[in-house]
Design a protein around this motif. Sequence first.
Motif, PDB file in Angstrom:
ATOM      1  N   LEU A 221       0.829  -1.208   0.000  1.00 54.10           N
ATOM      2  CA  LEU A 221       0.000   0.000   0.000  1.00 54.10           C
ATOM      3  C   LEU A 221       0.861   1.254   0.000  1.00 54.10           C
ATOM      4  N   GLY A 222       1.999   1.196   0.683  1.00 59.91           N
ATOM      5  CA  GLY A 222       2.911   2.338   0.689  1.00 59.91           C
ATOM      6  C   GLY A 222       3.440   2.637  -0.700  1.00 59.91           C
ATOM      7  N   LYS A 223       3.768   1.600  -1.471  1.00 59.67           N
ATOM      8  CA  LYS A 223       4.265   1.812  -2.836  1.00 59.67           C
ATOM      9  C   LYS A 223       3.177   2.363  -3.748  1.00 59.67           C
ATOM     10  N   LEU A 224       1.934   2.003  -3.476  1.00 53.65           N
ATOM     11  CA  LEU A 224       0.833   2.511  -4.296  1.00 53.65           C
ATOM     12  C   LEU A 224       0.558   3.990  -4.068  1.00 53.65           C
ATOM     13  N   THR A 225       0.949   4.509  -2.902  1.00 55.75           N
ATOM     14  CA  THR A 225       0.655   5.918  -2.606  1.00 55.75           C
ATOM     15  C   THR A 225       1.354   6.875  -3.564  1.00 55.75           C
TER      16      THR A 225
ATOM     17  N   ARG B 178      -1.198   8.037  -6.044  1.00 53.63           N
ATOM     18  CA  ARG B 178      -2.489   8.466  -5.504  1.00 53.63           C
ATOM     19  C   ARG B 178      -3.078   9.652  -6.254  1.00 53.63           C
ATOM     20  N   ARG B 179      -2.243  10.626  -6.636  1.00 52.22           N
ATOM     21  CA  ARG B 179      -2.751  11.839  -7.278  1.00 52.22           C
ATOM     22  C   ARG B 179      -3.047  11.660  -8.757  1.00 52.22           C
TER      23      ARG B 179
ATOM     24  N   HIS C 276      -6.861   4.497  -7.839  1.00 55.30           N
ATOM     25  CA  HIS C 276      -5.959   4.205  -6.733  1.00 55.30           C
ATOM     26  C   HIS C 276      -6.716   3.713  -5.488  1.00 55.30           C
ATOM     27  N   ALA C 277      -7.764   4.403  -5.125  1.00 52.96           N
ATOM     28  CA  ALA C 277      -8.497   4.050  -3.900  1.00 52.96           C
ATOM     29  C   ALA C 277      -9.110   2.663  -4.020  1.00 52.96           C
TER      30      ALA C 277
ATOM     31  N   SER D 241      -6.359  -0.020  -3.840  1.00 51.50           N
ATOM     32  CA  SER D 241      -5.885  -0.164  -2.463  1.00 51.50           C
ATOM     33  C   SER D 241      -6.836  -1.032  -1.654  1.00 51.50           C
TER      34      SER D 241
END
Length: 239
Positions: free
Chosen positions: A84-88, A91-92, A97-98, A101
């Motif tokens: 999940l950290g790598k996916l952040t 995010r923009r 993305h949401a 996750s």
Amino acid sequence: MKLGIMQPYFFPYFGHFALIAAVDEWIVFDVTQYTPKTWMNRNRILHPKQGWQYLNVPLTNSSISIRTHEARVLDPTGAQASILGKLTAFRRHAPFHARVSELVRAAFAGAADDSLCALNVSSLRTVCDYLGVPFSYRICSQLGLEFPEQMEAGDWAPFVCNALGATGYVNPAGGRTLFDPDAFARIGVALEFADVAEFAYDPAPFRYEPHLSIVDVLLWNAPERVAAALRSNLTLEAA
């Protein structure tokens, strides 16, 4: 009944799900020797600066001395947090993305135990549910099959098909040289090979990389588009 038989991979690439969509039942093939550093405990997504990066699931017992169904996840909570950290980083920009996750969280939450196989089956089930793809599966180590002691790579599929009463078997086209069509014909199983065309997409402002995990595909594409492509990008050819 048309079967697909594959090892349990972690959030595999687009073509893996195209194969699932092409068969009636999926056999999670977890009875062979475990192979470290394969797609079973890692996969790839874009790197925010260049190229790609791994999503890893560390194991307590990554060794060729175990069977695949014996592999155990070291720290599921930590592995999930790392992914999940790598996916952040996306995010923009990534429109889904949401939702992706939440898919990752659901896959970890849905694992029946701490086995790698359970996690990978949960990842397949979660993605198939999200895409609306039927996923009827059985886990090979739980079928009570008695395999011969000596088997070549091309022997497993016809043996399983015959034992389960399959009428068809689909394998990725890259495995053509493994199989003897006559071995399937003798047991009344129609052998087909699946060619899956590349599913390209635009992850702007990042640079596209082919053949990444379905996680990356779903970050940038609506589930309806991906589900349609699973079928339109697949070609089946009889052996």
